[in-house]
Scaffold this active site. Sequence first.
Site, PDB file in Angstrom:
ATOM      1  CG  HIS A  96       6.370  -2.934  77.811  1.00 50.29           C
ATOM      2  ND1 HIS A  96       5.339  -3.835  77.890  1.00 50.29           N
ATOM      3  CD2 HIS A  96       7.424  -3.490  78.457  1.00 50.29           C
ATOM      4  CE1 HIS A  96       5.754  -4.900  78.586  1.00 50.29           C
ATOM      5  NE2 HIS A  96       7.013  -4.710  78.933  1.00 50.29           N
ATOM      6  CD  GLU A 166      11.122  -5.661  77.573  1.00 55.59           C
ATOM      7  OE1 GLU A 166      11.607  -5.958  78.659  1.00 55.59           O
ATOM      8  OE2 GLU A 166      10.113  -4.966  77.440  1.00 55.59           O
TER       9      GLU A 166
HETATM   10  P1  PGA Z   1       9.276  -9.625  83.346  1.00 58.03           P
HETATM   11  O1  PGA Z   1       8.877  -8.275  82.588  1.00 58.03           O
HETATM   12  O2  PGA Z   1      10.752  -9.508  83.679  1.00 58.03           O
HETATM   13  O3  PGA Z   1       8.433  -9.624  84.575  1.00 58.03           O
HETATM   14  O4  PGA Z   1       9.005 -10.754  82.425  1.00 58.03           O
HETATM   15  C1  PGA Z   1       9.745  -7.793  81.580  1.00 58.03           C
HETATM   16  C2  PGA Z   1       9.180  -6.587  80.904  1.00 58.03           C
HETATM   17  O5  PGA Z   1       7.975  -6.525  80.649  1.00 58.03           O
HETATM   18  O6  PGA Z   1       9.941  -5.671  80.597  1.00 58.03           O
END
Ligand code: PGA
Length: 247
Positions: A96, A166
């Site tokens: 992540h 992401e």
């Molecule tokens: P968020 O987080 O939906 O709060 O933007 C997404 C993530 O970090 O996977």
Amino acid sequence: MLWVGTSWKMNGTLASARDYATRLGAALDAGAPAGVQPFIIPPATALATVHQILGADSPVLLGVQNAHWADAGAWTGEISVPQAADAGAQLVEIGHSERREFFAETDQTVNRKVAATLRHGLRPLLCVGEPAEVFAAGGSVAHVTAQVDAALQGIDDLGRVLIAYEPIWAIGEGGREARGEDIEAVFAALDAGYGDRVEAILYGGSVNQGNAAETLAVPGVTGLFVGRAAWQVDGYLELLRIATAAA
Ligand code: PGA
């Protein structure tokens, strides 16, 4: 099958985890929503509790937010993949952007963690994404495909791998919601390169109940990875309903 899950990040207590799991379990009593694979990634401290409440037969898969590549040893503060599995995890979130930025995750450590996860029969949820300046310069596809290539280097069977795209500019409180046109080129590239070899390719970053259907309509998107909008169980259940309608 659309994969729809949430990481709670570093939030909540055992009490809030119990409440979420109890309500989720009751709502999914009749089985998983049609066409959707739900998953929850609690903090590691709550994993065994959530697993116990949902039960071994639950349609909801569980995961950890990180795991070490070694099976055991002198790695203070870390959790191994076998330990995660022992506590009920079937998924391991890896790479992540918050871990890459603040905890020194590199493409190389991500690659080792993906390999360790597969070695133990769990599913890696590989997170990738570009910063705002790369997006602005039109470099998203090159950045993301390089991250995925590095993470999956030396791994032949990708059948249990999940990729979550992401973009960093879309994640969290300061994030901007992506429109379909912002992400379609990356999904086209990931789908062309990996779509028929991996389990699913998810989108994450400010996903909410208002934009989930539009996101799921982007070609190549086969799931959603959600933070804030799924931290309350009602919000998560609504996202599962939206995904079922799209499935
Ligand atoms: P968020 O987080 O939906 O709060 O933007 C997404 C993530 O970090 O996977």
